[in-house]
Enzyme design. Structure first.
Site, PDB file in Angstrom:
ATOM      1  N   THR A 180       0.142  16.430  -8.302  1.00 39.91           N
ATOM      2  CA  THR A 180       1.109  15.278  -7.945  1.00 39.91           C
ATOM      3  C   THR A 180       1.676  14.861  -9.471  1.00 39.91           C
ATOM      4  O   THR A 180       3.029  14.404  -9.365  1.00 39.91           O
ATOM      5  CB  THR A 180       0.419  13.910  -7.629  1.00 39.91           C
ATOM      6  OG1 THR A 180      -0.697  13.247  -8.381  1.00 39.91           O
ATOM      7  CG2 THR A 180      -0.627  14.004  -6.400  1.00 39.91           C
ATOM      8  N   LYS A 181       1.030  15.209 -10.383  1.00 38.82           N
ATOM      9  CA  LYS A 181       1.818  14.804 -11.897  1.00 38.82           C
ATOM     10  C   LYS A 181       2.808  15.920 -12.114  1.00 38.82           C
ATOM     11  O   LYS A 181       3.931  15.689 -12.737  1.00 38.82           O
ATOM     12  CB  LYS A 181       0.780  14.480 -12.936  1.00 38.82           C
ATOM     13  CG  LYS A 181       0.157  13.451 -12.716  1.00 38.82           C
ATOM     14  CD  LYS A 181       0.633  11.988 -12.539  1.00 38.82           C
ATOM     15  CE  LYS A 181      -0.104  10.743 -12.608  1.00 38.82           C
ATOM     16  NZ  LYS A 181       0.633   9.651 -12.475  1.00 38.82           N
ATOM     17  N   TYR A 202      -4.837  15.880  -8.099  1.00 41.60           N
ATOM     18  CA  TYR A 202      -4.049  14.936  -9.076  1.00 41.60           C
ATOM     19  C   TYR A 202      -3.211  15.607 -10.023  1.00 41.60           C
ATOM     20  O   TYR A 202      -1.837  15.231  -9.945  1.00 41.60           O
ATOM     21  CB  TYR A 202      -5.181  14.228  -9.826  1.00 41.60           C
ATOM     22  CG  TYR A 202      -4.717  13.317 -11.028  1.00 41.60           C
ATOM     23  CD1 TYR A 202      -4.130  12.003 -10.734  1.00 41.60           C
ATOM     24  CD2 TYR A 202      -4.665  13.838 -12.279  1.00 41.60           C
ATOM     25  CE1 TYR A 202      -3.783  11.377 -11.663  1.00 41.60           C
ATOM     26  CE2 TYR A 202      -4.335  13.040 -13.470  1.00 41.60           C
ATOM     27  CZ  TYR A 202      -3.789  11.705 -12.940  1.00 41.60           C
ATOM     28  OH  TYR A 202      -3.403  10.835 -14.026  1.00 41.60           O
ATOM     29  N   ASP A 211       0.827  -1.161   0.064  1.00 45.76           N
ATOM     30  CA  ASP A 211      -0.185   0.052  -0.071  1.00 45.76           C
ATOM     31  C   ASP A 211       0.951   1.258  -0.119  1.00 45.76           C
ATOM     32  O   ASP A 211       1.750   1.490   0.980  1.00 45.76           O
ATOM     33  CB  ASP A 211      -1.079  -0.035   1.230  1.00 45.76           C
ATOM     34  CG  ASP A 211      -1.951   0.993   1.235  1.00 45.76           C
ATOM     35  OD1 ASP A 211      -1.548   2.058   0.530  1.00 45.76           O
ATOM     36  OD2 ASP A 211      -2.857   1.101   1.954  1.00 45.76           O
ATOM     37  N   ASP A 271      -8.714   4.632 -21.733  1.00 49.29           N
ATOM     38  CA  ASP A 271     -10.229   4.010 -21.360  1.00 49.29           C
ATOM     39  C   ASP A 271     -10.048   2.787 -20.145  1.00 49.29           C
ATOM     40  O   ASP A 271     -10.918   1.822 -20.472  1.00 49.29           O
ATOM     41  CB  ASP A 271     -10.745   3.560 -22.605  1.00 49.29           C
ATOM     42  CG  ASP A 271     -10.006   2.079 -23.132  1.00 49.29           C
ATOM     43  OD1 ASP A 271      -8.826   1.872 -22.698  1.00 49.29           O
ATOM     44  OD2 ASP A 271     -10.458   1.597 -24.178  1.00 49.29           O
ATOM     45  N   HIS A 302       1.134   3.197 -10.252  1.00 50.21           N
ATOM     46  CA  HIS A 302      -0.103   3.109  -9.396  1.00 50.21           C
ATOM     47  C   HIS A 302      -0.535   4.511  -9.218  1.00 50.21           C
ATOM     48  O   HIS A 302       0.233   5.649  -9.429  1.00 50.21           O
ATOM     49  CB  HIS A 302       0.337   2.751  -8.108  1.00 50.21           C
ATOM     50  CG  HIS A 302       1.234   3.239  -7.369  1.00 50.21           C
ATOM     51  ND1 HIS A 302       2.673   2.787  -7.528  1.00 50.21           N
ATOM     52  CD2 HIS A 302       1.469   4.103  -6.478  1.00 50.21           C
ATOM     53  CE1 HIS A 302       3.560   4.070  -6.894  1.00 50.21           C
ATOM     54  NE2 HIS A 302       2.714   4.721  -6.042  1.00 50.21           N
ATOM     55  N   SER A 338       1.185  12.213 -16.915  1.00 53.17           N
ATOM     56  CA  SER A 338      -0.180  12.517 -17.474  1.00 53.17           C
ATOM     57  C   SER A 338      -0.145  13.814 -18.265  1.00 53.17           C
ATOM     58  O   SER A 338       0.667  14.814 -17.753  1.00 53.17           O
ATOM     59  CB  SER A 338      -1.278  12.495 -16.522  1.00 53.17           C
ATOM     60  OG  SER A 338      -2.310  13.265 -16.989  1.00 53.17           O
ATOM     61  N   LEU A 364      -6.239  10.964 -22.062  1.00 51.90           N
ATOM     62  CA  LEU A 364      -7.208  10.154 -21.606  1.00 51.90           C
ATOM     63  C   LEU A 364      -7.129   8.653 -22.026  1.00 51.90           C
ATOM     64  O   LEU A 364      -7.158   8.376 -23.224  1.00 51.90           O
ATOM     65  CB  LEU A 364      -8.552  10.878 -21.875  1.00 51.90           C
ATOM     66  CG  LEU A 364      -9.745  10.159 -21.264  1.00 51.90           C
ATOM     67  CD1 LEU A 364      -9.862  10.106 -19.746  1.00 51.90           C
ATOM     68  CD2 LEU A 364     -10.856  10.904 -21.483  1.00 51.90           C
ATOM     69  N   SER A 406     -11.691   2.891 -14.158  1.00 56.00           N
ATOM     70  CA  SER A 406     -11.636   3.813 -13.151  1.00 56.00           C
ATOM     71  C   SER A 406     -11.501   5.175 -13.690  1.00 56.00           C
ATOM     72  O   SER A 406     -12.410   6.090 -13.421  1.00 56.00           O
ATOM     73  CB  SER A 406     -10.292   3.779 -12.216  1.00 56.00           C
ATOM     74  OG  SER A 406      -9.206   4.034 -12.852  1.00 56.00           O
TER      75      SER A 406
HETATM   76  P1  NDP Z   1      -6.203   2.420 -12.256  1.00 53.89           P
HETATM   77  O1  NDP Z   1      -7.146   3.094 -11.445  1.00 53.89           O
HETATM   78  O2  NDP Z   1      -6.858   1.633 -13.266  1.00 53.89           O
HETATM   79  O3  NDP Z   1      -5.331   1.540 -11.429  1.00 53.89           O
HETATM   80  C1  NDP Z   1      -4.495   2.121 -10.587  1.00 53.89           C
HETATM   81  C2  NDP Z   1      -3.641   0.965 -10.039  1.00 53.89           C
HETATM   82  O4  NDP Z   1      -2.828   1.576  -8.885  1.00 53.89           O
HETATM   83  C3  NDP Z   1      -4.516  -0.189  -9.497  1.00 53.89           C
HETATM   84  O5  NDP Z   1      -3.755  -1.369  -9.705  1.00 53.89           O
HETATM   85  C4  NDP Z   1      -4.646   0.020  -7.966  1.00 53.89           C
HETATM   86  O6  NDP Z   1      -4.550  -1.275  -7.467  1.00 53.89           O
HETATM   87  C5  NDP Z   1      -3.123   0.761  -7.685  1.00 53.89           C
HETATM   88  N1  NDP Z   1      -3.338   1.520  -6.576  1.00 53.89           N
HETATM   89  C6  NDP Z   1      -4.425   2.229  -5.991  1.00 53.89           C
HETATM   90  N2  NDP Z   1      -3.934   2.950  -4.691  1.00 53.89           N
HETATM   91  C7  NDP Z   1      -2.781   2.063  -4.439  1.00 53.89           C
HETATM   92  C8  NDP Z   1      -2.041   2.313  -3.118  1.00 53.89           C
HETATM   93  N3  NDP Z   1      -2.531   3.096  -2.249  1.00 53.89           N
HETATM   94  N4  NDP Z   1      -1.024   1.522  -3.043  1.00 53.89           N
HETATM   95  C9  NDP Z   1      -0.671   0.463  -4.055  1.00 53.89           C
HETATM   96  N5  NDP Z   1      -1.473   0.742  -5.334  1.00 53.89           N
HETATM   97  C10 NDP Z   1      -2.404   1.414  -5.458  1.00 53.89           C
HETATM   98  O7  NDP Z   1      -5.365   3.636 -12.993  1.00 53.89           O
HETATM   99  P2  NDP Z   1      -4.769   3.725 -14.537  1.00 53.89           P
HETATM  100  O8  NDP Z   1      -4.427   2.228 -15.185  1.00 53.89           O
HETATM  101  O9  NDP Z   1      -6.230   4.439 -15.335  1.00 53.89           O
HETATM  102  O10 NDP Z   1      -3.672   4.838 -14.497  1.00 53.89           O
HETATM  103  C11 NDP Z   1      -2.482   4.305 -14.326  1.00 53.89           C
HETATM  104  C12 NDP Z   1      -1.475   5.380 -14.493  1.00 53.89           C
HETATM  105  O11 NDP Z   1      -1.630   5.951 -15.669  1.00 53.89           O
HETATM  106  C13 NDP Z   1      -1.649   6.407 -13.253  1.00 53.89           C
HETATM  107  O12 NDP Z   1      -0.187   6.880 -12.923  1.00 53.89           O
HETATM  108  C14 NDP Z   1      -2.337   7.485 -13.991  1.00 53.89           C
HETATM  109  O13 NDP Z   1      -2.275   8.774 -13.493  1.00 53.89           O
HETATM  110  C15 NDP Z   1      -1.893   7.422 -15.397  1.00 53.89           C
HETATM  111  N6  NDP Z   1      -2.870   8.048 -16.313  1.00 53.89           N
HETATM  112  C16 NDP Z   1      -4.183   7.419 -16.699  1.00 53.89           C
HETATM  113  C17 NDP Z   1      -4.859   8.210 -17.435  1.00 53.89           C
HETATM  114  C18 NDP Z   1      -6.338   7.735 -17.704  1.00 53.89           C
HETATM  115  O14 NDP Z   1      -7.046   8.176 -18.340  1.00 53.89           O
HETATM  116  N7  NDP Z   1      -6.565   6.394 -17.461  1.00 53.89           N
HETATM  117  C19 NDP Z   1      -4.732   9.274 -18.170  1.00 53.89           C
HETATM  118  C20 NDP Z   1      -3.317   9.899 -18.105  1.00 53.89           C
HETATM  119  C21 NDP Z   1      -2.496   9.325 -16.938  1.00 53.89           C
HETATM  120  P3  NDP Z   1      -5.378  -1.697  -6.117  1.00 53.89           P
HETATM  121  O15 NDP Z   1      -6.669  -1.087  -5.757  1.00 53.89           O
HETATM  122  O16 NDP Z   1      -5.419  -2.940  -5.978  1.00 53.89           O
HETATM  123  O17 NDP Z   1      -4.085  -1.120  -4.978  1.00 53.89           O
END
Ligand code: NDP
Length: 285
Positions: free
Chosen positions: A182-183, A179, A88, A215, A116, A166, A213, A218
């Site tokens: 952080t980025k 958010y 975590d 797909d 993550h 991002s 963005l 979440s």
């Molecule tokens: P998801 O929400 O689909 O996945 C997030 C992952 O992070 C999960 O595996 C989750 O697993 C894990 N996670 C969340 N909180 C914690 C925690 N406290 N400790 C450890 N693990 C954690 O995210 P995306 O796949 O959409 O995004 C992945 C990356 O891409 C991120 O860095 C995001 O900022 C970046 N991004 C995404 C975009 C989008 O449109 N989807 C756009 C731009 C950037 P679990 O809950 O099991 O811990």
């Protein structure tokens, strides 16, 4: 007119050269990879691609059952070695614990893929500074901790750090102020680290991936009602990240045209103001 055409053609040729695909899947075969946030979304898709390329992988996130399912599929897809561990990243002890475990189990590390992301709502900023503090730990400080723990090991293997950032880390995006912060922090820190490593003639590369963005479930759930922007496939985004890391690109964009989104925003910042002027929305309390 002729001069403009020449400049345009030269820019197009340079852009095509800059973005030519030099990725060789063989360069990833057998490499030791730690992927964070791999229980779902883009991280999960990266685990599948790395598996098809025959890498040795450790995936981590909080949900054990989800990790197990991803790991089972990775084995079927051809991962040379496949392990998972829960962690975590809101717990300041976990980032280093996870890196230590991965290095022990894999006997070193070639790619540290920091992906993550903690949960943050899409809304006007609600004046909650505590949330900003806690999301900084998950989305940024834990990345720094993991990079710090892995650097000495990556020096030995001439390895790579890949950070998933991002467009929200390049353009201050409304509705996601915590958010976006952080980025921005991530881009600043890892950009500075790239420069320091270059000055030290280090053999470790740092790749910063700027995503538009995507797909994932979440993201789609969060942005509903806020934007009609096209979302691009997570599997393609995942492959672009892997390619950027394997070819040691300093900064890469998916989709590619966001390179120009950032460029135009820097050259003509008033375009954003014009767009915002067309928006009007009341804050709900
Ligand atoms: P998801 O929400 O689909 O996945 C997030 C992952 O992070 C999960 O595996 C989750 O697993 C894990 N996670 C969340 N909180 C914690 C925690 N406290 N400790 C450890 N693990 C954690 O995210 P995306 O796949 O959409 O995004 C992945 C990356 O891409 C991120 O860095 C995001 O900022 C970046 N991004 C995404 C975009 C989008 O449109 N989807 C756009 C731009 C950037 P679990 O809950 O099991 O811990």
């Amino acid at each position: 007119m002729k001069a403009y055409l020449s400049v345009f053609l030269l820019s197009a040729a340079l852009t095509a050269y800059m973005w030519r695909d030099t990725f060789d899947p063989e360069s990833v075969r057998g490499t030791r990879v730690l992927i964070t946030g791999a229980s779902s979304g883009i991280g999960e898709q990266m685990a599948y691609h790395y598996s098809k390329f025959g890498a040795q992988i450790i995936i981590t996130a909080r949900r054990l059952e989800a990790l197990k399912k991803v790991a089972q599929k990775c084995v079927k897809l051809g991962a040379k070695k496949m392990m998972y561990m829960t962690g975590d990243m809101s717990d300041p002890a976990d980032p280093e614990r996870v890196v230590k475990y991965a290095v022990e189990k894999l006997g070193g590390l070639d790619f540290l893929v920091l992906n993550h992301v903690g949960n943050s709502n899409v809304e006007f900023w609600n004046r909650d500074a505590d949330h900003v503090r806690s999301i900084m730990q998950v989305n940024f400080v834990s990345y720094v901790q993991m990079a710090g723990a892995a650097l000495p090991v990556l020096e030995k293997s001439a390895g790579s750090i890949i950070v998933v950032s991002s467009l929200a880390g390049k353009l201050a995006s409304p509705f996601v102020a915590p958010y976006t912060s952080t980025k921005f922090a991530m881009n600043g820190f890892f950009g500075a680290l790239q420069n320091e490593l270059a000055i030290q003639k280090s053999n470790v590369s740092v790749s910063i991936m700027i995503l538009g963005l995507i797909d994932t479930e979440s993201a789609m759930n969060k942005i509903r009602g806020f934007t009609t922007m096209t979302a691009y496939p997570a599997s393609e985004a995942a492959l672009s990240i892997i390619k950027a890391g394997a070819t040691r690109q300093k900064e890469a964009f998916y989709p590619w045209f966001h390179y120009f989104t950032c460029l135009i925003n820097n050259i003509f910042p008033f375009v954003k103001d014009l767009m915002l002027a067309g928006l009007s929305m009341e804050k709900k309390d």
